[in-house]
Design a protein around this motif. Structure first.
Motif, PDB file in Angstrom:
ATOM      1  N   VAL A  64      17.851   2.623  26.228  1.00 11.00           N
ATOM      2  CA  VAL A  64      17.341   1.332  25.872  1.00 11.00           C
ATOM      3  C   VAL A  64      17.802   1.417  24.357  1.00 11.00           C
ATOM      4  O   VAL A  64      18.240   2.157  23.662  1.00 11.00           O
ATOM      5  N   VAL A  65      17.768  -0.084  23.898  1.00 12.45           N
ATOM      6  CA  VAL A  65      17.868  -0.274  22.605  1.00 12.45           C
ATOM      7  C   VAL A  65      16.626  -0.844  22.117  1.00 12.45           C
ATOM      8  O   VAL A  65      15.984  -1.658  22.645  1.00 12.45           O
ATOM      9  N   ALA A  66      15.984  -0.107  20.901  1.00 10.69           N
ATOM     10  CA  ALA A  66      14.574  -0.851  20.395  1.00 10.69           C
ATOM     11  C   ALA A  66      14.732  -0.956  19.045  1.00 10.69           C
ATOM     12  O   ALA A  66      15.385  -0.449  18.339  1.00 10.69           O
ATOM     13  N   VAL A  67      14.034  -2.020  18.533  1.00  8.62           N
ATOM     14  CA  VAL A  67      13.963  -2.357  17.064  1.00  8.62           C
ATOM     15  C   VAL A  67      12.211  -2.095  17.047  1.00  8.62           C
ATOM     16  O   VAL A  67      11.540  -2.538  17.538  1.00  8.62           O
ATOM     17  N   GLU A 103      30.933  -1.253  25.246  1.00  5.86           N
ATOM     18  CA  GLU A 103      29.657  -1.106  25.817  1.00  5.86           C
ATOM     19  C   GLU A 103      28.479  -0.057  25.765  1.00  5.86           C
ATOM     20  O   GLU A 103      27.433  -0.526  25.887  1.00  5.86           O
ATOM     21  N   ASP A 104      29.197   1.107  25.185  1.00  6.47           N
ATOM     22  CA  ASP A 104      28.307   2.253  24.981  1.00  6.47           C
ATOM     23  C   ASP A 104      27.853   2.273  23.549  1.00  6.47           C
ATOM     24  O   ASP A 104      26.990   3.418  23.321  1.00  6.47           O
ATOM     25  N   SER A 105      28.158   1.352  22.442  1.00 10.95           N
ATOM     26  CA  SER A 105      27.602   1.553  21.320  1.00 10.95           C
ATOM     27  C   SER A 105      27.394   0.203  20.523  1.00 10.95           C
ATOM     28  O   SER A 105      27.975  -0.953  21.049  1.00 10.95           O
ATOM     29  N   PHE A 106      26.865   0.276  19.369  1.00 17.35           N
ATOM     30  CA  PHE A 106      26.621  -1.007  18.818  1.00 17.35           C
ATOM     31  C   PHE A 106      27.151  -0.914  17.156  1.00 17.35           C
ATOM     32  O   PHE A 106      26.788  -0.126  16.658  1.00 17.35           O
ATOM     33  N   LEU A 144      16.468   0.278  13.930  1.00 12.64           N
ATOM     34  CA  LEU A 144      17.010  -0.146  15.399  1.00 12.64           C
ATOM     35  C   LEU A 144      17.626   1.422  15.837  1.00 12.64           C
ATOM     36  O   LEU A 144      18.045   2.090  15.083  1.00 12.64           O
ATOM     37  N   ALA A 145      17.333   1.805  17.206  1.00  8.70           N
ATOM     38  CA  ALA A 145      17.793   2.723  17.635  1.00  8.70           C
ATOM     39  C   ALA A 145      18.206   2.601  19.038  1.00  8.70           C
ATOM     40  O   ALA A 145      17.844   1.619  19.874  1.00  8.70           O
ATOM     41  N   LEU A 146      19.390   3.415  19.507  1.00  3.11           N
ATOM     42  CA  LEU A 146      19.810   3.232  20.977  1.00  3.11           C
ATOM     43  C   LEU A 146      19.762   4.901  21.510  1.00  3.11           C
ATOM     44  O   LEU A 146      20.407   5.898  21.010  1.00  3.11           O
ATOM     45  N   ASP A 147      18.543   4.959  22.222  1.00  2.00           N
ATOM     46  CA  ASP A 147      18.287   6.271  22.538  1.00  2.00           C
ATOM     47  C   ASP A 147      17.465   5.906  24.096  1.00  2.00           C
ATOM     48  O   ASP A 147      17.028   5.148  24.465  1.00  2.00           O
ATOM     49  N   ALA A 149      13.867   6.085  25.995  1.00  2.00           N
ATOM     50  CA  ALA A 149      12.782   5.434  25.719  1.00  2.00           C
ATOM     51  C   ALA A 149      11.857   6.423  25.505  1.00  2.00           C
ATOM     52  O   ALA A 149      11.053   5.991  24.590  1.00  2.00           O
ATOM     53  N   GLY A 150      11.866   7.630  26.227  1.00  2.00           N
ATOM     54  CA  GLY A 150      10.989   8.658  25.839  1.00  2.00           C
ATOM     55  C   GLY A 150      11.081   9.141  24.336  1.00  2.00           C
ATOM     56  O   GLY A 150      10.096   9.184  23.403  1.00  2.00           O
ATOM     57  N   ALA A 151      12.429   9.142  23.932  1.00  2.00           N
ATOM     58  CA  ALA A 151      12.326   9.727  22.479  1.00  2.00           C
ATOM     59  C   ALA A 151      12.160   8.478  21.436  1.00  2.00           C
ATOM     60  O   ALA A 151      11.621   8.992  20.552  1.00  2.00           O
ATOM     61  N   ILE A 152      12.213   7.370  21.957  1.00  2.00           N
ATOM     62  CA  ILE A 152      12.047   6.403  20.930  1.00  2.00           C
ATOM     63  C   ILE A 152      10.469   6.114  20.683  1.00  2.00           C
ATOM     64  O   ILE A 152      10.045   6.034  19.527  1.00  2.00           O
ATOM     65  N   LEU A 153       9.788   6.335  21.791  1.00  2.00           N
ATOM     66  CA  LEU A 153       8.246   6.287  21.444  1.00  2.00           C
ATOM     67  C   LEU A 153       7.678   7.460  20.750  1.00  2.00           C
ATOM     68  O   LEU A 153       6.966   7.300  20.191  1.00  2.00           O
ATOM     69  N   SER A 154       8.382   8.608  21.080  1.00  2.00           N
ATOM     70  CA  SER A 154       8.083   9.851  20.360  1.00  2.00           C
ATOM     71  C   SER A 154       8.359   9.738  18.855  1.00  2.00           C
ATOM     72  O   SER A 154       7.469  10.141  18.175  1.00  2.00           O
ATOM     73  N   TYR A 155       9.285   9.189  18.505  1.00  2.00           N
ATOM     74  CA  TYR A 155       9.611   8.967  17.077  1.00  2.00           C
ATOM     75  C   TYR A 155       8.566   7.974  16.292  1.00  2.00           C
ATOM     76  O   TYR A 155       8.204   8.602  15.363  1.00  2.00           O
ATOM     77  N   GLY A 156       7.989   7.205  17.093  1.00  2.00           N
ATOM     78  CA  GLY A 156       7.028   6.374  16.510  1.00  2.00           C
ATOM     79  C   GLY A 156       5.788   7.275  16.348  1.00  2.00           C
ATOM     80  O   GLY A 156       5.143   7.353  15.269  1.00  2.00           O
ATOM     81  N   LEU A 157       5.528   8.219  17.258  1.00  2.00           N
ATOM     82  CA  LEU A 157       4.362   9.011  17.043  1.00  2.00           C
ATOM     83  C   LEU A 157       4.329   9.994  15.962  1.00  2.00           C
ATOM     84  O   LEU A 157       3.586  10.268  15.214  1.00  2.00           O
TER      85      LEU A 157
END
Length: 208
Positions: A64-67, A103-106, A144-147, A149-157
């Motif tokens: 996912v892409v997450a801000v 399509e695979d990077s930003f 902003l991250a492209l990773d 979903a579990g890793a992105i939520l863990s980052y916030g924690l």
């Protein structure tokens, strides 16, 4: 503090109204930023346990892409604006007129545009919530991250040590003609922040 998954209907109605007003404000702000009419669909608002967030976006291993934002002020918490990568590319090309050759990077321009769109959404929803509650709430500078979903939520924690046990989910849709681009906006207040929010509205919590 009560189980937020069992909020009474009238409490959820308050949050739905926040979502509606925030969505309207965000559409206006995006229209000004992009200098073109931007419509946003009526958002779907619900409460869900923290552990179900990843499932809502396709599972822990879904790319996912997450801000990400930290919410500061009187009811602190965490904010995530999450898009599937293809939806993020569509949002950039159709709304911001930024074509993509990968399509695979930003690239840097795409990062900047997505961060600004996420910033407008976060500011609009938090401003609506602050107006309702008369509590001070404001987002930090977005990351902003492209990773997965579990890793992105863990980052916030990891960054902030803890998160509340429930999230406010606002399903957001951007409309351009017959095209619809969907994203999801999660507000995860710190423990006790939901209590502050509802008490400020005169709604008693079960532990009062």
């Amino acid at each position: 503090m009560e189980n937020l998954g069992n909020l009474e209907e009238f409490k959820l109605d308050v949050l739905k109204e926040v979502g509606n007003i925030g969505s309207g404000n965000a559409a206006t702000a995006l229209s000004r930023l992009l200098n073109k009419p931007i419509d946003m669909g009526v958002p779907k608002v619900q409460m869900l346990p923290f552990e179900e967030i990843a499932e809502k976006v396709g599972g822990d291993e879904q790319l996912v892409v997450a801000v990400f934002f930290r919410v500061e002020g009187e009811a602190p918490g965490n904010l995530f604006f999450i898009l599937q990568p293809q939806a993020a590319k569509s949002l950039l090309s159709r709304l911001a007129n930024i074509p993509s050759d990968d399509e695979d990077s930003f690239n840097e321009m795409e990062h900047s545009a997505l961060s600004e769109i996420g910033n407008i959404l976060a500011g609009s929803y938090l401003s609506s919530l602050a107006d309702f509650t008369r509590l001070s709430m404001y987002p930090t500078v977005p990351a902003l991250a492209l990773d997965m979903a579990g890793a992105i939520l863990s980052y916030g924690l990891l960054q902030f040590g803890q998160m509340g046990d429930a999230a406010l989910l606002i399903d957001t849709s951007f409309l351009e003609g017959q095209n619809q681009i969907e994203g999801q906006f999660f507000l995860i207040p710190d423990p006790e922040s939901f209590g502050k929010i509802f008490r400020s509205l005169g709604v008693p919590m079960n532990d009062d």
